[in-house]
Design a protein around this motif. Structure first.
Motif: not given
Length: 89
Positions: A78-82
């Motif tokens: 999720f953080l990578t996608d953000l």
């Protein structure tokens, strides 16, 4: 571990995505509210979104409820996608 993961996600969002203004209702909450990211992220993670009026200005927000299945691998994705969303947007 669910609450530890909520703390982890909140800390990571504050450190790397402060522009999204992440916040929790309180220290016992597993829900993290933040400014709405791009539509791709909203769709991929089925984020609930809402319109809030803050200082007489309408703003779009989303939230994540950290559940038991949301382990560090899921949260890191999720953080990578953000991060990718912020570069693209």
């Amino acid at each position: 571990s669910m609450m530890q993961n909520a703390v982890y996600l909140m800390e990571q969002m504050q450190a790397h995505f402060s522009r999204l203004q992440p916040t929790r209702a309180n220290d016992l909450s597993n829900t993290i509210f933040f400014r709405k990211p791009g539509d791709r992220i909203v769709k991929k993670y089925s984020l609930a979104t809402m319109h809030l009026e803050i200082n007489h200005e309408k703003q779009d927000y989303a939230h994540v409820v950290v559940m038991p299945h949301a382990n560090r691998k899921v949260l890191t994705e999720f953080l990578t996608d953000l991060d990718e969303d912020s570069v693209a947007g």
